[in-house]
Design a protein around this motif. Structure first.
Motif, PDB file in Angstrom:
ATOM      1  N   GLN A   1       0.835  -1.212   0.000  1.00 51.12           N
ATOM      2  CA  GLN A   1       0.000   0.000   0.000  1.00 51.12           C
ATOM      3  C   GLN A   1       0.870   1.264   0.000  1.00 51.12           C
ATOM      4  O   GLN A   1       0.516   2.284  -0.604  1.00 51.12           O
ATOM      5  CB  GLN A   1      -0.916  -0.009   1.223  1.00 51.12           C
ATOM      6  N   ASP A   2       2.025   1.209   0.665  1.00 53.78           N
ATOM      7  CA  ASP A   2       2.925   2.366   0.698  1.00 53.78           C
ATOM      8  C   ASP A   2       3.418   2.711  -0.703  1.00 53.78           C
ATOM      9  O   ASP A   2       3.594   3.887  -1.046  1.00 53.78           O
ATOM     10  CB  ASP A   2       4.140   2.072   1.590  1.00 53.78           C
ATOM     11  N   ILE A   3       3.686   1.683  -1.500  1.00 50.09           N
ATOM     12  CA  ILE A   3       4.159   1.935  -2.870  1.00 50.09           C
ATOM     13  C   ILE A   3       3.062   2.627  -3.677  1.00 50.09           C
ATOM     14  O   ILE A   3       3.300   3.620  -4.374  1.00 50.09           O
ATOM     15  CB  ILE A   3       4.586   0.613  -3.544  1.00 50.09           C
ATOM     16  N   TYR A   4       1.835   2.106  -3.541  1.00 46.89           N
ATOM     17  CA  TYR A   4       0.707   2.725  -4.243  1.00 46.89           C
ATOM     18  C   TYR A   4       0.510   4.173  -3.762  1.00 46.89           C
ATOM     19  O   TYR A   4       0.299   5.087  -4.565  1.00 46.89           O
ATOM     20  CB  TYR A   4      -0.552   1.890  -4.006  1.00 46.89           C
ATOM     21  N   ASP A   5       0.609   4.376  -2.462  1.00 48.48           N
ATOM     22  CA  ASP A   5       0.433   5.729  -1.912  1.00 48.48           C
ATOM     23  C   ASP A   5       1.537   6.671  -2.413  1.00 48.48           C
ATOM     24  O   ASP A   5       1.268   7.824  -2.767  1.00 48.48           O
ATOM     25  CB  ASP A   5       0.435   5.687  -0.380  1.00 48.48           C
ATOM     26  N   ALA A   6       2.756   6.186  -2.450  1.00 44.71           N
ATOM     27  CA  ALA A   6       3.863   7.015  -2.964  1.00 44.71           C
ATOM     28  C   ALA A   6       3.604   7.368  -4.422  1.00 44.71           C
ATOM     29  O   ALA A   6       3.801   8.513  -4.853  1.00 44.71           O
ATOM     30  CB  ALA A   6       5.189   6.271  -2.820  1.00 44.71           C
ATOM     31  N   ALA A   7       3.104   6.389  -5.194  1.00 46.40           N
ATOM     32  CA  ALA A   7       2.852   6.634  -6.616  1.00 46.40           C
ATOM     33  C   ALA A   7       1.804   7.714  -6.808  1.00 46.40           C
ATOM     34  O   ALA A   7       1.972   8.632  -7.617  1.00 46.40           O
ATOM     35  CB  ALA A   7       2.411   5.335  -7.302  1.00 46.40           C
ATOM     36  N   ARG A   8       0.717   7.645  -6.033  1.00 47.16           N
ATOM     37  CA  ARG A   8      -0.324   8.642  -6.282  1.00 47.16           C
ATOM     38  C   ARG A   8       0.055  10.001  -5.713  1.00 47.16           C
ATOM     39  O   ARG A   8      -0.380  11.029  -6.227  1.00 47.16           O
ATOM     40  CB  ARG A   8      -1.705   8.156  -5.824  1.00 47.16           C
ATOM     41  N   LEU A   9       0.898  10.040  -4.688  1.00 48.94           N
ATOM     42  CA  LEU A   9       1.442  11.346  -4.279  1.00 48.94           C
ATOM     43  C   LEU A   9       2.274  11.938  -5.406  1.00 48.94           C
ATOM     44  O   LEU A   9       2.089  13.092  -5.806  1.00 48.94           O
ATOM     45  CB  LEU A   9       2.306  11.204  -3.020  1.00 48.94           C
ATOM     46  N   VAL A  10       3.191  11.142  -5.931  1.00 42.77           N
ATOM     47  CA  VAL A  10       4.066  11.632  -7.014  1.00 42.77           C
ATOM     48  C   VAL A  10       3.233  12.051  -8.229  1.00 42.77           C
ATOM     49  O   VAL A  10       3.562  13.025  -8.907  1.00 42.77           O
ATOM     50  CB  VAL A  10       5.098  10.543  -7.405  1.00 42.77           C
ATOM     51  N   ASP A  11       2.144  11.344  -8.460  1.00 38.20           N
ATOM     52  CA  ASP A  11       1.292  11.671  -9.599  1.00 38.20           C
ATOM     53  C   ASP A  11       0.874  13.149  -9.593  1.00 38.20           C
ATOM     54  O   ASP A  11       0.719  13.756 -10.650  1.00 38.20           O
ATOM     55  CB  ASP A  11       0.048  10.772  -9.582  1.00 38.20           C
ATOM     56  N   GLY A  12       0.742  13.717  -8.408  1.00 38.77           N
ATOM     57  CA  GLY A  12       0.291  15.102  -8.324  1.00 38.77           C
ATOM     58  C   GLY A  12       1.375  16.101  -7.986  1.00 38.77           C
ATOM     59  O   GLY A  12       1.085  17.282  -7.788  1.00 38.77           O
ATOM     60  N   LEU A  13       2.607  15.662  -7.921  1.00 34.99           N
ATOM     61  CA  LEU A  13       3.700  16.574  -7.552  1.00 34.99           C
ATOM     62  C   LEU A  13       4.472  16.979  -8.815  1.00 34.99           C
ATOM     63  O   LEU A  13       5.189  16.169  -9.403  1.00 34.99           O
ATOM     64  CB  LEU A  13       4.610  15.907  -6.517  1.00 34.99           C
ATOM     65  N   ASP A  14       4.317  18.227  -9.211  1.00 30.69           N
ATOM     66  CA  ASP A  14       4.816  18.692 -10.517  1.00 30.69           C
ATOM     67  C   ASP A  14       6.318  18.578 -10.699  1.00 30.69           C
ATOM     68  O   ASP A  14       6.798  18.468 -11.829  1.00 30.69           O
ATOM     69  CB  ASP A  14       4.455  20.169 -10.715  1.00 30.69           C
ATOM     70  N   ASN A  15       7.064  18.660  -9.610  1.00 29.64           N
ATOM     71  CA  ASN A  15       8.521  18.722  -9.772  1.00 29.64           C
ATOM     72  C   ASN A  15       9.195  17.358  -9.645  1.00 29.64           C
ATOM     73  O   ASN A  15      10.417  17.271  -9.645  1.00 29.64           O
ATOM     74  CB  ASN A  15       9.113  19.716  -8.774  1.00 29.64           C
ATOM     75  N   ILE A  16       8.378  16.324  -9.567  1.00 29.27           N
ATOM     76  CA  ILE A  16       8.891  14.945  -9.595  1.00 29.27           C
ATOM     77  C   ILE A  16       8.356  14.336 -10.883  1.00 29.27           C
ATOM     78  O   ILE A  16       7.153  14.199 -11.062  1.00 29.27           O
ATOM     79  CB  ILE A  16       8.437  14.148  -8.359  1.00 29.27           C
ATOM     80  N   HIS A  17       9.240  14.001 -11.784  1.00 28.02           N
ATOM     81  CA  HIS A  17       8.820  13.765 -13.177  1.00 28.02           C
ATOM     82  C   HIS A  17       8.602  12.310 -13.535  1.00 28.02           C
ATOM     83  O   HIS A  17       8.021  12.014 -14.564  1.00 28.02           O
ATOM     84  CB  HIS A  17       9.854  14.384 -14.126  1.00 28.02           C
ATOM     85  N   PHE A  18       9.151  11.421 -12.735  1.00 27.87           N
ATOM     86  CA  PHE A  18       8.929   9.999 -12.999  1.00 27.87           C
ATOM     87  C   PHE A  18       8.941   9.252 -11.669  1.00 27.87           C
ATOM     88  O   PHE A  18       9.386   9.787 -10.644  1.00 27.87           O
ATOM     89  CB  PHE A  18       9.973   9.436 -13.968  1.00 27.87           C
ATOM     90  N   PHE A  19       8.405   8.035 -11.722  1.00 27.98           N
ATOM     91  CA  PHE A  19       8.245   7.258 -10.493  1.00 27.98           C
ATOM     92  C   PHE A  19       8.872   5.892 -10.659  1.00 27.98           C
ATOM     93  O   PHE A  19       8.280   4.989 -11.249  1.00 27.98           O
ATOM     94  CB  PHE A  19       6.759   7.125 -10.143  1.00 27.98           C
ATOM     95  N   GLN A  20      10.078   5.728 -10.173  1.00 27.17           N
ATOM     96  CA  GLN A  20      10.650   4.386 -10.089  1.00 27.17           C
ATOM     97  C   GLN A  20      10.340   3.872  -8.694  1.00 27.17           C
ATOM     98  O   GLN A  20      10.413   4.613  -7.718  1.00 27.17           O
ATOM     99  CB  GLN A  20      12.148   4.426 -10.373  1.00 27.17           C
TER     100      GLN A  20
END
Lengths: 533, 533
Positions: free
Chosen positions: A162-181
């Motif tokens: 769940q933490d990975i999913y949560d990190a992904a959706r946070l990053v999804d909305g953060l403009d200055n983080i451009h990709f999610f590994q």
């Protein structure tokens, strides 16, 4: 009224007045402020060009290249799996009696010439596509942390799916983080196949930005491809716009192939997944303690990976992933937040540019366990130097602590601000006749009010040239006190809770998810409740 | 045993073994570890050469210079005091009918050619002398904060004279802070003469490093000189090795002389005190919002100061103190921690290098009120970019918060670590045959243990190439937990208390202090009890 407050009032009044003259009143002003800026006039954006910081001079780069060629010809790599040895020997490598695979300089030079460059790493949403070229800079996450940092409890707990999913959706909305590994390992999913599959599932469901992931063994790639092809709407569509890359540790430094990862690499190349060729030696332990030597070894190792990929499939997209890490030589522990790390990463960016290859390396890895002043300066120094050096893909740049052992969701939110600063620094200084401001200065001094508050230039540049933090605090001490001494961690905690309660990305339609769940059955472990369904 | 712990044990065992072979046993090993490193082999030191980061290209520099010359010829400065107008006109400036003093380009160019360069800023202790030259980098404090940040109470209180003395003696023992310009105003000493005199007294008694200070009015310089001459052992001795410089805001931006500061400047030049020519415009308020324009104005202003100083006394040591600040244009408040600030400061460093003049500018000014993650990245980004740009004197680099409104003693201690990182980055990467490590890599891979732990190169570089933080934390999460989750702020608080209880510098002997107290009587406000006497 205090001097800053007075200035603020004058700025606001002047701004209001000037806008009012231009736009005819309060409504127009409100609209101007509320309207989001078009991407090309935002103060920062993905792909800004860096490269104004060069720790190495041209002669250094050439000497490193020469050392690399020498090592590849004379030392080469141990432990090639048969399929790897086969394709590399066919391409021109030499398998020695000692079992090491050696690479003549002609093979290396030809591979560099022919390798894929100037390609795009796609998002599921094309708005997030990244053109990897020249000194264009993108920041993202990465890692395999085994802990989630609980800021409220000040403790490290095992990281979960769940933490990975949560990190992904946070990053999804953060403009200055451009990709999610994928930054963490799901400790609650111990089975390797389920772990690989669900890690990827959580990433691609959580964000429409480009995703990076890894696989334990070759066999785990097939079901992942099946899922990715389904999400893309077919294999050909995925191959045309692959939105996932494979972070592949094909090398065990120094200079040995990692057998399982090589199997994964072959399956990913075959399946149409771009490869991050990742060499992660640790200076003083698995790489030379000398910074230049650690760079030499990393470059040599990644070039072997490049030969391998191009022998399998000429022109397959691969990222030049020189990631040398640092040991604290007093203890042997990794020190991701160190100054030596900042230098290593910037030097690697220059080597990628020397070859005109798409470069990825790591920065932003704090040694500090929590989002505190130490993690702030460790992240700030390493991330800004990576950007200024023109590194194409800055991995690990947000959220990471404890030298890759702990990942923190609140840090993602704060680091998004910090990466805005880094990108503003990368963007640099515009020197045009207008920016030199001779007329503006002359007018203000000789005929004007003697200050630039409310000046036309000031208003024009306010939104396009200045970056403003989202959670960062710029209050005066008086305001700060009056507002109850706001704490950036408390703000980040609140923002995290708000976003995680509200933001459930739906770029993969529910109907398609239903189909995936029908196809893969129990293999999918992320509960629908955790996805807001 | 965990992997890091295992590696640590191997490193330590290998290190012990290798040293033992070389040096014959435990005693020798202990001695090696305990012996402080000679200055020239320490991983960081004052005066490391920067300049690998260049936000501006050569053509940008030339265009800025041309814009400056145009403005000085056409706009010039208002509000020259008569003595200033006199010497400048004698030097070739033109006093216009509008009262503005204008500067022909020939005068500017001749001044730049003849101005003092490559000089030393002295400490009372010659060990702290700083040769200001080329791209040699030194970090220090500065400011006129009106608050001390009380970290334990999370509050801002009025700064006092004792705080200045305490800051001075902390800096005296912090290796990575190279000079001490007074960072706070003593709010408990309101009388301007007493304030100026005691500020300087607290600084020069608290540290034997180079001190910077300012004076309110011309008349306050004479008693200060009398004290400085006495401490130096005579006027001629002070003039030979002036250990105090005058931070002088001779300009009220845009382009007006500050009358009182000009009086101070004249008295300091006459008395043998080097001048920091400080132009502190604020982009978007008292300087153009365009970054290039803010640099143009700052350079123009400081060059007028340089004409003035050299007209008074050719070759008098003066620092090219372009300090453009940034406004948060939403509020008009200063934003010292911004990305735009980092760019402005680095650009100013390049302009000083363009003229081959000793450059000083500001970095490390956090907007954040407390030593938290925000202040960490604000300080880290701005301080490292200042160093990488080769700025000779990085003012405000340690201890500062709230965009110059609050100074924090605990931050001094933490920032000393951070500045170590910055200096390690400035030092850069050594590319020699040995550092390229071809032989080391070959040996380890073909004949050796397959790792670099305990390798001769690793042991050799451990102390000389790697910087280790003093209060920073590099524990693993497990160790961190076992040690009670140490907090960097708590460590800094403890270290501050320890140092302030123990360290009372005695470079000015008590007998001399007795003489000063006899001479100046009630003017000296710092109680002997506060000085450990």
């Amino acid at each position: 009224m205090s001097a800053p407050a007075e200035i603020a009032t004058v700025v606001q009044d002047s701004a209001a007045e000037a806008r009012s003259r231009r736009s005819g009143g309060r409504e127009a002003r409100r609209a101007l402020r509320a309207a989001p800026l078009a991407d090309d006039v935002r103060p920062v954006r993905p792909g800004l060009e860096g490269g104004r910081y060069k720790p190495l001079v041209q002669n250094d780069l050439e000497r490193i290249h020469e050392a690399v060629l020498t090592l590849l010809e004379t030392v080469g790599f141990a432990n090639a799996i048969p399929s790897c040895a086969d394709v590399c020997v066919k391409a021109g490598a030499i398998l020695g009696a000692d079992g090491r695979l050696r690479f003549p300089r002609g093979l290396i030079e030809a591979t560099i010439r022919k390798a894929a460059r100037n390609f795009t790493l796609h998002g599921q949403d094309p708005r997030h596509d990244m053109l990897i070229q020249g000194t264009r800079v993108h920041y993202g996450t990465a890692g395999a942390a085994v802990h989630l940092v609980d800021v409220e409890k000040r403790e490290y707990r095992e990281s979960q799916l769940q933490d990975i999913y949560d990190a992904a959706r946070l990053v999804d909305g953060l403009d200055n983080i451009h990709f999610f590994q994928r930054p963490m390992v799901p400790r609650d999913v111990p089975d390797p196949l389920a772990m690989d599959f669900n890690t990827l599932y959580a990433c691609v469901m959580g964000t429409s930005k480009h995703v990076g992931t890894s696989f334990t063994v070759r066999e785990n790639v097939a079901p992942a491809l099946e899922m990715l092809y389904a999400i893309a709407g077919g294999e050909e569509r995925f191959r045309a716009r692959p939105f996932v890359s494979n972070s592949n540790c094909f090398v065990v430094p120094p200079m040995k192939f990692a057998e399982d990862a090589c199997g994964v690499l072959e399956a990913c190349v075959e399946g149409g997944i771009p490869i991050l060729l990742l060499s992660a030696g640790q200076a003083g332990a698995t790489a030379p303690a000398a910074i230049a030597g650690a760079v030499v070894q990393a470059v040599a190792e990644v070039l072997v990976g490049l030969v391998y990929v191009n022998a399998l499939k000429p022109g397959h997209p691969a990222i030049f992933g020189t990631w040398p890490f640092v040991s604290d030589l007093r203890t042997g522990a990794m020190s991701g937040g160190s100054a030596e790390q900042a230098l290593l990463t910037a030097a690697c960016a220059q080597m990628a540019q020397f070859y005109d290859l798409p470069g990825g390396s790591a920065a932003g890895m704090a040694d500090s366990k929590l989002p505190d002043i130490q993690s702030g300066f460790e992240k700030g120094i390493t991330d800004v130097m990576a950007g200024l050096s023109g590194l194409n893909l800055v991995y690990e740049s947000a959220g990471m602590h404890a030298s890759l052992l702990g990942f923190c969701l609140e840090s993602l939110i704060i680091d998004n601000d910090m990466l805005g600063y880094c990108q503003r620094c990368v963007r640099g200084i515009e020197v045009t006749d207008a920016a030199l401001s001779i007329d503006t200065i002359t007018e203000v001094c000789l005929n004007g009010p003697g200050h630039y508050l409310g000046n036309e230039q000031t208003l024009r540049l306010m939104q396009t040239e200045y970056f403003y933090p989202a959670v960062g605090d710029r209050f005066s001490p008086k305001e700060w006190n009056e507002k109850g001494k706001p704490d950036i961690l408390a703000r980040a905690i609140a923002e995290k809770k708000r976003v995680l309660a509200e933001r459930f990305p739906r770029h993969v339609p529910k109907l398609l998810d239903d189909r995936l769940r029908a196809t893969f059955g129990d293999l999918i472990k992320l509960p629908r409740s955790g996805m807001g369904l």
